[in-house]
Design a protein around this motif. Structure first.
Motif, PDB file in Angstrom:
ATOM      1  N   ILE A  46       0.858  -1.188   0.000  1.00  0.00           N
ATOM      2  CA  ILE A  46       0.000   0.000   0.000  1.00  0.00           C
ATOM      3  C   ILE A  46       0.894   1.237   0.000  1.00  0.00           C
ATOM      4  N   VAL A  47       0.787   2.013  -1.060  1.00  0.00           N
ATOM      5  CA  VAL A  47       1.611   3.217  -1.193  1.00  0.00           C
ATOM      6  C   VAL A  47       0.775   4.421  -0.776  1.00  0.00           C
ATOM      7  N   GLY A  48       1.113   4.992   0.353  1.00  0.00           N
ATOM      8  CA  GLY A  48       0.340   6.121   0.872  1.00  0.00           C
ATOM      9  C   GLY A  48      -0.514   5.672   2.036  1.00  0.00           C
ATOM     10  N   LEU A  49      -0.175   6.134   3.216  1.00  0.00           N
ATOM     11  CA  LEU A  49      -0.933   5.742   4.408  1.00  0.00           C
ATOM     12  C   LEU A  49      -1.811   6.897   4.891  1.00  0.00           C
ATOM     13  N   GLY A  50      -2.452   7.552   3.939  1.00  0.00           N
ATOM     14  CA  GLY A  50      -3.476   8.536   4.282  1.00  0.00           C
ATOM     15  C   GLY A  50      -4.744   7.821   4.714  1.00  0.00           C
ATOM     16  N   TYR A  51      -5.824   8.576   4.823  1.00  0.00           N
ATOM     17  CA  TYR A  51      -7.072   7.998   5.320  1.00  0.00           C
ATOM     18  C   TYR A  51      -7.506   6.791   4.493  1.00  0.00           C
ATOM     19  N   TYR A  52      -7.498   6.954   3.182  1.00  0.00           N
ATOM     20  CA  TYR A  52      -8.042   5.881   2.345  1.00  0.00           C
ATOM     21  C   TYR A  52      -7.188   4.618   2.416  1.00  0.00           C
ATOM     22  N   PRO A  77      -7.657  -2.446   6.244  1.00  0.00           N
ATOM     23  CA  PRO A  77      -8.529  -3.374   6.995  1.00  0.00           C
ATOM     24  C   PRO A  77      -9.268  -4.367   6.102  1.00  0.00           C
ATOM     25  N   GLN A  78      -9.357  -4.067   4.802  1.00  0.00           N
ATOM     26  CA  GLN A  78     -10.137  -4.923   3.911  1.00  0.00           C
ATOM     27  C   GLN A  78      -9.446  -6.230   3.556  1.00  0.00           C
ATOM     28  N   PHE A  79      -8.139  -6.302   3.788  1.00  0.00           N
ATOM     29  CA  PHE A  79      -7.475  -7.576   3.472  1.00  0.00           C
ATOM     30  C   PHE A  79      -8.061  -8.714   4.304  1.00  0.00           C
ATOM     31  N   CYS A 122     -10.569 -10.451   2.261  1.00  0.00           N
ATOM     32  CA  CYS A 122     -10.144 -10.985   0.960  1.00  0.00           C
ATOM     33  C   CYS A 122      -9.895 -12.487   1.020  1.00  0.00           C
ATOM     34  N   GLN A 123     -10.051 -13.106  -0.127  1.00  0.00           N
ATOM     35  CA  GLN A 123      -9.727 -14.521  -0.251  1.00  0.00           C
ATOM     36  C   GLN A 123      -8.348 -14.718  -0.859  1.00  0.00           C
ATOM     37  N   HIS A 124      -7.944 -13.771  -1.702  1.00  0.00           N
ATOM     38  CA  HIS A 124      -6.755 -13.995  -2.521  1.00  0.00           C
ATOM     39  C   HIS A 124      -5.698 -12.922  -2.344  1.00  0.00           C
ATOM     40  N   SER A 125      -5.948 -11.968  -1.462  1.00  0.00           N
ATOM     41  CA  SER A 125      -5.055 -10.816  -1.334  1.00  0.00           C
ATOM     42  C   SER A 125      -4.615 -10.670   0.118  1.00  0.00           C
ATOM     43  N   ALA A 133     -12.969  -5.840  -1.029  1.00  0.00           N
ATOM     44  CA  ALA A 133     -12.376  -7.169  -1.146  1.00  0.00           C
ATOM     45  C   ALA A 133     -12.555  -7.696  -2.563  1.00  0.00           C
ATOM     46  N   GLY A 134     -13.725  -7.463  -3.134  1.00  0.00           N
ATOM     47  CA  GLY A 134     -13.962  -7.896  -4.509  1.00  0.00           C
ATOM     48  C   GLY A 134     -12.984  -7.239  -5.471  1.00  0.00           C
TER      49      GLY A 134
END
Lengths: 368, 368
Positions: B35-41, B48-50, B53-56, B319-320
Motif C-alpha cells: 500500500i503506497v500512501g498511508l493517508g485515510y483511504y 482493513p479490507q485484506f 479478501c480470499q486472494h489478497s 475485497a472484490g
C-alpha cells in the motif's frame, strides 16, 4: 343634487368605468370565470375546482364543440347565453357574469385568446406556458395593460402547499447556502396524434409543457434570476411521436449567487421531482408538482425525513390559484404570477432552445 | 539432465521471468499488496479490507512518515523489510512478497508511482482518478505494458452489489429504453488545507474526486460511450477553500442511443445518487456509491419499491476489487476496470473542463 344622489351617480360611473370598483362594491360576490377550451385540463381539472373556491365561480364555457359545451353547461347549471363558440367569443364582452377568462387552449392559441379577452374587457388567467414566444408574451401584456385588465399565468405550484413550504424553508436557510437545484419533469407521451406533438399548436415539445415546471422550480427555489443557460436536446426523430417537437431537453441555469440548477423535461419517461441542495442540507419534493399527492423530505448528511406542509392559501392548489386572481381583481394588486412572470420564463425558454441549437452557453444578463 | 531436473530448472526460470507463471504454480497463495500512501483511504479503508479478501494480503507499506509506517506495519505483523519510504520505494523490486502495488497517493502522484511500480516489476492497482491528465494515463498504460504488468483502477463500484445489480437490470430492460441517467456526487469539503484543494496535488476539484463516480455511473448505467459533453462550473473564488480548484461542475453527456446523462460533482453539498430513467420505469440508487449502506429502488409510474441485490463478487466491494486484480494476475485476463478504462474517463474529464472553460459543447466522437 343632494349628497346621496351625487354619490350614487359617482358609484354608477365608477361601476361603468372600472370593474375593480364594481368588485370592491360587492366584496363577497364570487367573480365569474369563462373557461376557454373544454379539453382535459379545462373540463376535467379546472371546472370541478370551482366547488373548492371561495371567491370564484364558473360563469361561462367556450368551446368549438357545441354538443360538449352544452353538456358541460348543463352539468354546471349555466344558462344557454353563457355558452360561447370561438366564432362568437368576442361577444363575451356583453356578459356581465364573466369577470375573468381562463385560457385553457393549446399553447399557440394563448396569445390570441388572451388579447381578445382583454379587448372584451375581461381579466385573464392564461394556462402555462404563457405563449409560444417572447413576442406573443409581450403582446399579451400590452393588451391587458391597455385594457387595464389583470393577467395571471396558471402557475399552480405557487399555490401548492409543499412547494410554498419548500420556498419558505429555502429562504429561511433550512438547507444553508443554496448551491444546487435540480428539477425534472416528464411523462410518457404515448399518443402520436396528441396536440402537444404538433408544433403549430404546442410551439415546442416537452420544454413547453413539463419543462416550464422545472424552470419555474429552479427560479422559485433559488429565488434568483438566471444569468446564463446551457442546454442540450435529445430527440429520436425516427420515433413517430417526435417528428415535429423535441423529446428530452436538459439545461443548466447559473444564478448570481453561484447556485446552479440542472433541469430536464421529457416526453419519454415519467418524472416529477425538485431537489434543492445547500451546504447544510437538502429539501426534496417527489412527486413535486402533481395535481395531488405531492410529498416533501428534508435531509442533512443523507438522512431524510418526510415532512408535511401547512395548508396552502386555497382548499386545493387550483382553488388557491383561481381565488388569487379574484382577490387581485378586487384589491388592484398584481398577481404573484403575472404576465411578466410568464414572460421571464419565455425569455429563458427561447434561450434554452437557442443554446441547444447552437451548442453553446447563452447569457441572459446581457454580458458577452 | 533427467526430466525431473530439467523441469525444475524450467520452473525456476519461469519463476524468475514471470510472476504470472509463479502465481499459476501456487494458485492458492494470496498475492501480496504494497500500500503506497498511508493517508485515510490507504490506512483506514483499504488495509482493513485484506481481512475480507480470499486472494489478497497486505505485504508492505510505503509512506513518507517512518513512525506511521512502523506503527501500521506492526499492527499488521509486517517485517521491517516490508516498510518503504518514497526514497527507497524502487527497491521494492527485490521484495518477492510484493506482487501488486496499490497507489493510494494524491492524484498528481498516481502516474509517477504507477510507472515506478511497473518498472519494479509489480502489477499496479491505482486509485481513481487514474491521474491528472490524459498524457499521464497514456504513460502509465505504456509503462505497465512495457513491463508486462497488469494495471487496474480502483473503481470499486464495479464490485459493489447494488451497482452491479443496477447494471444488470438496466441491460435486462427493467426500465425499458434508457432515456436519461443522472448522477450526483459531492460532499462538504470543510478543511481549506486539505490536499484535495491544492491543484498541484489533486489536479482539479470536485470533478477529479467525486465527479469520477458520477461519470463512471453515467457510462456503466447506459453501457455506452458518450459522443458529446456540455459542462458548466460554479465556484465561489472568494471562498478560501476554492482558490485553486472548482467547487461545482455540472455536465451533460450525450450517448449514441439518444440517452442523456446529467452529472454533477461538488464540494459544497452532500450527495450520492444515481438515477436511470427509461420509458418503462426507473432504477435508483441512493446512497449509490458509499463504502457501505447503499440502497436501491425500482419504480414504474412513480411507485418505487426498495430492492436488495444479490451478493457481489467479494465479501465487500473493496475485497472484490482487491481479489479481482489477483485473479487477473493469475489468469492473465485484463481487469474489468483497466488502465484503458481510466484513460477513457480522463479523456472525458479533460473535455468537461474544456467545455466549461469555453462555454460550448465538446464532441468526443471526432465529429465537428
Amino acid at each position: 343634487m343632494d349628497v346621496a344622489r351625487r354619490d350614487l351617480i359617482l358609484s354608477a360611473a365608477a361601476l361603468a368605468l372600472s370593474p375593480r370598483a364594481f368588485a370592491a362594491d360587492r366584496p363577497n360576490r364570487p367573480l365569474g370565470y369563462a373557461i376557454v377550451g373544454l379539453g382535459y385540463y379545462g373540463q376535467q381539472i379546472i371546472i370541478p375546482q370551482f366547488a373548492n373556491c371561495q371567491h370564484s365561480r364558473l360563469a361561462a364555457v367556450v368551446s368549438g364543440d357545441p354538443a360538449k359545451a352544452k353538456r358541460v353547461a348543463a352539468e354546471h347549471g349555466l344558462p344557454a347565453r353563457s355558452i360561447y363558440s370561438y366564432a362568437n367569443f368576442d361577444t363575451i364582452r356583453d356578459n356581465p357574469d364573466v369577470d375573468i377568462v381562463y385560457v385553457c387552449l393549446p399553447n399557440s392559441l394563448h396569445a390570441e385568446y388572451t388579447i381578445r379577452a382583454a379587448k372584451a374587457g375581461k381579466h385573464v388567467m392564461c394556462e402555462k406556458p404563457m405563449a409560444t414566444s417572447v413576442a406573443e408574451c409581450e403582446a399579451m401584456i400590452a393588451a391587458c395593460k391597455a385594457a387595464d385588465r389583470k393577467l395571471m399565468i396558471g402557475y399552480r405550484s405557487h399555490f401548492e402547499p409543499f412547494n410554498l413550504e419548500a420556498m419558505r424553508l429555502a429562504r429561511a436557510g433550512e438547507a444553508g447556502k443554496i448551491r444546487y437545484v435540480r428539477s425534472e419533469h416528464g411523462f410518457v407521451q404515448g399518443d402520436p396524434s396528441a396536440w402537444r406533438l404538433k408544433k403549430s399548436l404546442s410551439g415546442g415539445g416537452s420544454l413547453m409543457d413539463m419543462g416550464v415546471y422545472s424552470l419555474q422550480a429552479a427560479r422559485y427555489m433559488t429565488g434568483e434570476e438566471p444569468v446564463a443557460v446551457t442546454a442540450r436536446e435529445s430527440t429520436d426523430r425516427s420515433d413517430p411521436r417526435f417528428t415535429e417537437v423535441e423529446d428530452i431537453i436538459d439545461w443548466t441555469l447559473e444564478f448570481p449567487s453561484g447556485a446552479i440548477a440542472s433541469c430536464q423535461s421529457m416526453y419519454s419517461a415519467n418524472q416529477n421531482h425538485i431537489l434543492l441542495m445547500g451546504d447544510k442540507g437538502r429539501i426534496e419534493l417527489e412527486p413535486a408538482t402533481r395535481y395531488e399527492g405531492n410529498r416533501m423530505w428534508l435531509g442533512r448528511d443523507g438522512r431524510e425525513r418526510e415532512v408535511t406542509a401547512p395548508p396552502g392559501p386555497g382548499k386545493t392548489q387550483f382553488a388557491g390559484q383561481l381565488d388569487h386572481l379574484v382577490q387581485c381583481v378586487r384589491t388592484g394588486r398584481e398577481p404573484i404570477v403575472s404576465g411578466e412572470e410568464g414572460l421571464r420564463d419565455m425569455r429563458i425558454v427561447e434561450a434554452i432552445y437557442r443554446s441547444a441549437r447552437e451548442g453553446r452557453t447563452i447569457r441572459l444578463d446581457g454580458r458577452a
